[in-house]
Design an enzyme around this catalytic site. Structure first.
Site, PDB file in Angstrom:
ATOM      1  N   CYS A 158       0.819  -1.209   0.000  1.00  0.00           N
ATOM      2  CA  CYS A 158       0.000   0.000   0.000  1.00  0.00           C
ATOM      3  C   CYS A 158       0.855   1.262   0.000  1.00  0.00           C
ATOM      4  O   CYS A 158       0.437   2.303  -0.524  1.00  0.00           O
ATOM      5  CB  CYS A 158      -0.942   0.021   1.205  1.00  0.00           C
ATOM      6  SG  CYS A 158      -0.137  -0.382   2.758  1.00  0.00           S
ATOM      7  N   HIS A 166      -1.466   0.553   7.633  1.00  0.00           N
ATOM      8  CA  HIS A 166      -1.958   0.577   6.267  1.00  0.00           C
ATOM      9  C   HIS A 166      -1.913   2.011   5.763  1.00  0.00           C
ATOM     10  O   HIS A 166      -2.254   2.949   6.479  1.00  0.00           O
ATOM     11  CB  HIS A 166      -3.391   0.037   6.264  1.00  0.00           C
ATOM     12  CG  HIS A 166      -4.009   0.028   4.898  1.00  0.00           C
ATOM     13  ND1 HIS A 166      -3.460  -0.631   3.830  1.00  0.00           N
ATOM     14  CD2 HIS A 166      -5.132   0.615   4.429  1.00  0.00           C
ATOM     15  CE1 HIS A 166      -4.219  -0.449   2.764  1.00  0.00           C
ATOM     16  NE2 HIS A 166      -5.241   0.303   3.096  1.00  0.00           N
TER      17      HIS A 166
END
Lengths: 542, 361, 114
Positions: free
Chosen positions: A168, A496
């Site tokens: 990510c 994340h």
């Protein structure tokens, strides 16, 4: 269909050339010298009605000024058969006989050249020129009549990116880069030419392809496996499956792009000044957009001598302050910081205790003069001894894209955590207070007020107003607007990354790997913020 | 300069101006009309531009905006779906092809695969350390780092693939040195356990049957392919082909040329191949010096006082060449993160010199 | 000084409605700005603001439409100017106008007190 001037203009050109036009232009249209300006003020008014307006014309064939509205220039033309006249606002040529304005390349070039010269003299940089397509571009445009228009409410320019296994961080950086306006424009227009044998390993080619994909209008998500492979190949220190830092990836990507741009750039002519390795002379798109100059001034407390260095930078990493960490700060970095802030010269005791809460706070801390403490004496060349000193960082030159990195991750041996303090950041940012020129001015003013009382003003206002960056007529513009934000959710070990990007003015989107959804500005501004990307509002031509 | 009449006129203008401006009402009026005037002048400026474009025939391209139907790309505003109207779950398997080994695999597994494929990550270093121990008689650490050139060969020849895998570990020696310096660094971990399926200690020369006999047994194109990517000079003591890169310093170009002349049908291709592949390797930015310089870069970048430590009392430009070097000049505190990034920073500096100078053999 | 006043006064006879006077005032201000070079700077400032806010693009489109309506060969600058000027004035955002007004006023005050 190409009208090139008219027969009257052609005749004048063949008999008298462009000299007369040049003289008129430089005296009355774009008067660049002080004397010329004075003359213009004194002499330029309609010979008949004495009026001055923006449609005043000068006869091209004799000394006569006539206004347009009162038909005085037209009358003169017909009367004297001097059919050609120059309007004094922009230098366009009127042919009264043909009844229209006429354009000729040679005259246009003279006009352009003189405008540029005036612009420089007045300290304004090159004056704006509208885009004119070259013959080649025109040809291309005619052959390909299909156009794709990006209107509000259209998803062109947005693509999802598949997570390849904790990637990510890469997805977010790519989203930010593909929505960097100047970078996008470069890649969609420039033809990056690579030798066929180089293409497989060329990151610039890969990014080019990526931009094409983003703006293709296709909807499916993309996989950046080739990009990942390339970055890991060229930046070995990054490679590895564990969760990576988006900021590091950003710098590494810029670095590899920069190297590959240079590698495929046409060979420059060799001269004694060119140094192939000198990044200060690099003109690749990455350096043009992202490279700024950071000025570091160290002032010796004994003799007040200043030593200045300027380092190039691609982004600014901002400390979030010791109190943001909370608790005892006996660790190496912590103690240094608190010592610094205790002895800081800013004298703002409030800041030292509370830590920054806004981006502006962080920038203020970054650019404030810091006393370096008695344990960190520097050798002063002037005094020839070790002295205590202060150090101050300011922006000498701001890049087109200003990237800010909020240092939320601690990696020292003692501390291993994430600083999640909310730091608010603005949508519009004015970097003027943090510029080196600002610091120089403040110092100048301080020294001036002690010596002379009169303010700086002279009849030739050109130099002072502009270079000092102050006053109502300052044309220096340091305004930036936010276009991308990268956020980190979670803890240091398990987190994340997501990104917010601005696709069009006021149209923001949240990019969570392959899910792209609409967002609003407030949502963006309320987010935690880890990497902030600002784009300069006004582009100045060289 | 100005004539006397002009000077007088100038003074007259000034005087009138001063008189006028002493009355605030005049100031307001003047400001208002000036603004209107300037706007009108701007307007006619635009008119001229467009008029000129029209007359010069360059107005057409903009005019025709008949293009695709914008509704094709309209953004979907459904809360459960993304802007393309797709649901959050990816229905089908996204596949991709690994650029390193050319295998197809699921996209979500790509990163861990690539890590192993490129020979990094926790499992690979154990193998590498074992290899050093075994090869220490024949190789020195400098040469080991040059082995890294071996793996970046072009093409998907299976032989080379296998060689890639095991040679990939040759990088480990230098890498683990780096790892030692970077304590407390969560992003890179090079210690690890055994990885699956990677070869034994003599992986380097044994995975290719590199005797001249074997060479003859190959088809000509196989031979050319092989010799297009490795040095190939037959070593005296092992009687095997040198599997190092084309720029291997142990052997000269002359030797390589001779070998190819005797083995390949078309020897003239060697020179040009060398050029091409050299460029390729260079453009990949691999540099045996890289890792070594990375170590020294660490030392410089790690000092606490940032730019001060570089003798900033000189007023000429500092030594930090690449912006990547100066990433964290921000504060006068040193953070370990900055240390970590410096190998990349300094190495990029070194790599630049690679492009301009020819490789020294 | 008195001679000048009589000359100026003689003009007042001609146009009593003060329009002439306004014209003279306009001229004086314009001239002064030109001498200092500040007229160019104000122009540049305005140009930047108007480009930023999209005014320029709007006007371009209007001009293009005007040309298309009348035909490239037939249209004259006057035609377009007539059509577009009033719109041009109206479409300038208030903020831009205000900023320019304020800057000019402070500039004039500053110059007047010298």
């Amino acid at each position: 269909m190409c009208d090139i001037g008219c027969p009257h203009l052609q005749e004048l050109k063949s008999t008298k050339g462009v000299e007369l036009y040049r003289i008129i232009f430089s005296s009355f249209v774009a008067a660049s010298s002080s004397v010329a300006r004075k003359r213009k003020a004194i002499h330029c008014f309609c010979f008949v009605c004495k009026s001055i307006d923006y449609r005043l014309h000068s006869c091209l064939q004799c000394v006569y000024f006539g206004c347009y509205k009162g038909h005085h220039i037209q009358d003169h033309a017909k009367h004297k058969k001097h059919y050609l006249a120059v309007e004094l606002s922009h230098g366009n040529i009127l042919c009264v006989a043909c009844g229209t304005y006429v354009y000729d390349d040679e005259f246009l070039n003279v006009a352009h050249e003189l405008m540029v010269r005036t612009g420089h003299k007045l300290g304004m940089g090159a004056l704006y020129r509208p885009w004119e397509p070259s013959a080649k571009v025109l040809e291309l445009l005619r052959k390909n009549p299909r156009r794709r228009k990006i209107v509000p409410g259209v998803a062109i320019g947005l693509r999802g990116l598949i997570n390849l296994g904790n990637t990510c961080f890469m997805n977010c950086i790519v989203q930010a880069l593909t929505h960097t306006p100047l970078l996008r424009d470069h890649f969609l227009t420039e033809e990056h030419v690579c030798r066929p044998e180089d293409q497989a390993g060329c990151l610039v080619c890969e990014v080019s392809t990526l931009f094409q994909e983003f703006y293709s209008g296709n909807k499916g998500p993309l996989t950046l496996h080739r990009l990942l492979h390339m970055i890991w190949t060229h930046a070995r220190h990054l490679a590895g499956y564990e969760q990576q830092d988006a900021h590091e990836f950003f710098i590494a990507t810029l670095d590899v792009l920069h190297r590959h741009c240079k590698a495929s750039a046409p060979a420059l002519p060799e001269n004694e000044n060119s140094q192939p390795d000198n990044p200060h002379q690099c003109t690749c798109i990455i350096d043009t957009i992202f490279t700024g100059g950071l000025q570091s001034d160290v002032v010796c407390q004994a003799c007040n001598g200043v030593s200045t260095t300027i380092d190039p930078f691609w982004d600014i990493s901002l400390d979030l302050g010791t109190s943001a960490r909370g608790g005892n700060n006996v660790g190496d970095e912590g103690s240094f910081n608190s010592v610094g802030s205790d002895l800081s010269l800013s004298g703002d005791s409030k800041q030292a205790n509370n830590g920054p809460t806004t981006l502006i706070d962080c920038l203020e801390r970054f650019t404030r003069a810091e006393h370096l403490g008695s344990s960190a004496k520097i050798k002063c060349n002037n005094c020839q001894s070790y002295q205590e000193s202060t150090k101050q960082l300011t922006m000498k030159k701001l890049p087109v894209v200003a990237s800010f990195h909020l240092k939320r991750f601690e990696h020292s041996s003692r501390l291993h955590k994430k600083i999640s303090t909310y730091i608010s950041f603005p949508e519009q940012l004015d970097m003027t207070p943090f510029m080196s020129s600002n610091r120089n001015n403040r110092n100048l003013l301080n020294s001036r007020t002690s010596s002379s009382s009169s303010s700086s003003s002279s009849s030739d206002s050109a130099g002072d107003w502009i270079s000092s960056g102050s006053g109502p007529l300052s044309l220096s513009d340091n305004r930036y607007s936010l276009f991308a934000v990268i956020n980190h959710l979670g803890t240091l070990d398990a987190g994340h990354y997501t990104a917010y990007v601005r696709q069009q003015n006021n149209h923001w989107f949240k990019c969570d790997d392959h899910m792209i959804t609409r967002a609003n500005l407030q949502e963006v501004l309320d987010s935690e913020g880890y990497l902030l990307f600002y784009h300069k509002k006004l582009m100045e031509f060289q | 300069m100005l004539s006397p009449e002009e000077v007088e006129a100038l003074e007259g203008i000034n005087r009138r101006f001063q008189e006028l401006m002493s009355d605030p009402e005049n100031v307001n009026e003047a400001a208002n009309f000036l603004v209107d005037d300037l706007i009108d002048e701007m307007t006619i400026g635009v008119v001229f531009e467009v008029h000129r474009s029209a007359k010069l025939g360059v107005l057409d391209p903009e005019a025709d905006m008949s293009g695709e139907d914008p509704s094709k790309f309209k953004i979907v505003e459904d809360p459960g779906l993304d802007v393309f109207g797709q649901p959050p779950v990816i229905k089908k398997f996204q596949d991709c092809v690994c650029p390193s080994c050319n295998r197809g695999l699921a996209a979500s597994r790509f990163a861990p695969h690539l890590e192993k494929c490129m020979g990094m990550g926790r499992n690979s270093s154990r193998i590498a350390s074992r290899r050093i121990a075994n090869n220490s008689k024949e190789t020195s650490s400098a040469m080991a780092s040059e082995d890294e050139d071996d793996e970046w060969t072009i093409g998907g020849d299976r032989r080379r693939k296998k060689r890639d895998r095991s040679n990939g570990n040759a990088k480990k020696p230098a890498k683990s040195l780096k790892a030692d310096r970077r304590n407390g660094d969560s992003n890179s971990s090079f210690s690890g356990s055994v990885s699956e399926g990677l070869g034994g200690s003599t992986g380097n020369s044994s995975s290719i049957d590199a005797s001249s006999a074997a060479l003859e047994a190959m088809r000509p194109d196989e031979r050319r392919n092989l010799l297009g990517s490795i040095c190939g000079v037959i070593s005296e003591h092992t009687r095997k082909l040198c599997t190092r890169s084309l720029r291997c310093p142990q052997h000269s170009d002359e030797q390589r040329r001779t070998l190819r002349a005797s083995v390949l049908v078309d020897e003239s291709s060697f020179q040009s191949d060398i050029q091409v592949l050299q460029v390729n390797v260079e453009s990949l930015g691999l540099d045996p010096d890289d890792l070594l310089s990375g170590l020294s870069g660490n030392v410089v970048g790690g000092l606490g006082l940032g730019s001060l430590s570089r003798g900033s009392w000189e007023t000429e430009r500092s030594n930090a060449s690449s912006p990547a070097d100066s990433v964290s000049v921000s504060s006068s505190t040193s953070s370990k993160k900055r240390e970590k990034s410096s190998p990349g920073k300094s190495s990029s500096h070194k790599k630049k010199s690679k492009h301009s100078s020819s490789h020294e053999l | 000084m008195s001679r000048r006043r009589t000359i100026d006064a003689s003009y007042d006879h001609i146009n009593n409605d003060g329009k002439e006077k306004r014209g003279v005032n306009k001229k004086a201000v314009n001239q002064h700005l030109t001498i200092e070079g500040d007229k160019e700077r104000f122009k540049e400032l305005l140009r930047r603001r108007l480009t930023e806010c999209g005014w320029r693009d709007e006007i371009r489109i209007l001009c293009r439409d005007a040309i298309r309506d009348k035909g490239v060969h037939n249209v004259s600058v006057d035609d377009i100017v007539e059509e577009v000027t009033p719109v041009g004035r109206a479409r300038v955002p208030d903020s831009v106008k205000k900023e320019l007004l304020q800057k000019i006023k402070s500039y004039l005050y500053e110059k007047a007190t010298k």
